[in-house]
Design a protein around this motif. Structure first.
Motif, short mmCIF file in Angstrom:
data_model
loop_
_atom_site.label_atom_id
_atom_site.label_comp_id
_atom_site.label_asym_id
_atom_site.label_seq_id
_atom_site.Cartn_x
_atom_site.Cartn_y
_atom_site.Cartn_z
N LYS A 9 0.84 -1.19 0.00
CA LYS A 9 0.00 0.00 0.00
C LYS A 9 0.88 1.25 0.00
O LYS A 9 1.94 1.26 0.60
CB LYS A 9 -0.88 -0.05 1.24
CG LYS A 9 -2.05 0.86 1.21
CD LYS A 9 -3.02 0.51 2.32
CE LYS A 9 -4.18 1.46 2.31
NZ LYS A 9 -5.14 1.14 3.34
N TRP A 12 -2.81 6.17 2.71
CA TRP A 12 -3.75 5.75 3.75
C TRP A 12 -4.75 6.85 4.07
O TRP A 12 -4.74 7.44 5.15
CB TRP A 12 -2.97 5.36 5.01
CG TRP A 12 -2.16 4.12 4.83
CD1 TRP A 12 -2.52 2.86 5.18
CD2 TRP A 12 -0.86 4.01 4.26
NE1 TRP A 12 -1.51 1.97 4.86
CE2 TRP A 12 -0.48 2.66 4.30
CE3 TRP A 12 0.05 4.92 3.72
CZ2 TRP A 12 0.73 2.19 3.81
CZ3 TRP A 12 1.26 4.47 3.23
CH2 TRP A 12 1.58 3.11 3.27
N LEU A 15 -6.81 7.04 7.44
CA LEU A 15 -6.17 7.36 8.72
C LEU A 15 -6.32 8.83 9.12
O LEU A 15 -5.97 9.19 10.25
CB LEU A 15 -4.70 6.97 8.70
CG LEU A 15 -4.44 5.47 8.55
CD1 LEU A 15 -2.94 5.20 8.48
CD2 LEU A 15 -5.08 4.68 9.67
N THR A 26 -0.42 1.17 11.88
CA THR A 26 -1.18 0.65 10.74
C THR A 26 -0.37 0.67 9.47
O THR A 26 -0.33 -0.32 8.72
CB THR A 26 -2.48 1.46 10.55
OG1 THR A 26 -3.27 1.35 11.73
CG2 THR A 26 -3.27 0.99 9.34
N ILE A 27 0.29 1.78 9.20
CA ILE A 27 1.10 1.92 7.99
C ILE A 27 2.20 0.86 7.94
O ILE A 27 2.38 0.18 6.93
CB ILE A 27 1.70 3.34 7.91
CG1 ILE A 27 0.59 4.35 7.64
CG2 ILE A 27 2.79 3.42 6.84
CD1 ILE A 27 0.98 5.79 7.89
N GLU A 30 0.68 -2.59 7.31
CA GLU A 30 0.15 -2.80 5.97
C GLU A 30 1.22 -2.74 4.88
O GLU A 30 1.02 -3.27 3.79
CB GLU A 30 -0.96 -1.79 5.68
CG GLU A 30 -2.19 -2.05 6.53
CD GLU A 30 -3.34 -1.13 6.22
OE1 GLU A 30 -3.21 -0.21 5.38
OE2 GLU A 30 -4.42 -1.33 6.84
N LYS A 69 1.24 9.31 2.85
CA LYS A 69 1.59 8.60 1.62
C LYS A 69 3.10 8.47 1.50
O LYS A 69 3.86 9.27 2.05
CB LYS A 69 1.00 9.29 0.41
CG LYS A 69 1.32 10.74 0.27
CD LYS A 69 0.49 11.36 -0.82
CE LYS A 69 0.51 12.86 -0.67
NZ LYS A 69 -0.45 13.51 -1.52
#
Length: 71
Positions: A9, A12, A15, A26-27, A30, A69
């Motif tokens: 990914k 996000w 978020l 989370t980042i 993922e 990002k």
């Protein structure tokens, strides 16, 4: 196509408004190819583009204020 394309990914949007520490976790979960860093208000960053980094800009309450990002 973005400059930093590859597996995993790369942004996000979900978020925004979440706590910065939650966003970082989370980042990195993922997309384990990147490191995410919390950037508080007023902190200057290096504007270079890196495909292994995500800046997580937070507001004074520690909540994500823009889409994290890669870059």
């Amino acid at each position: 196509m973005s400059f930093c394309s590859g597996s995993g990914k790369s942004s996000w949007p979900e978020l925004v408004g979440k706590p910065g520490t939650e966003a970082v976790a989370t980042i990195q979960k993922e997309n384990p190819n990147v490191h995410a860093y919390i950037i508080p208000p007023g902190v200057l960053i290096n504007p270079d583009i890196r495909c292994d980094r995500v800046w997580v800009f937070v507001n004074s309450n520690g909540l994500v204020r823009s889409i994290p990002k890669i870059g």
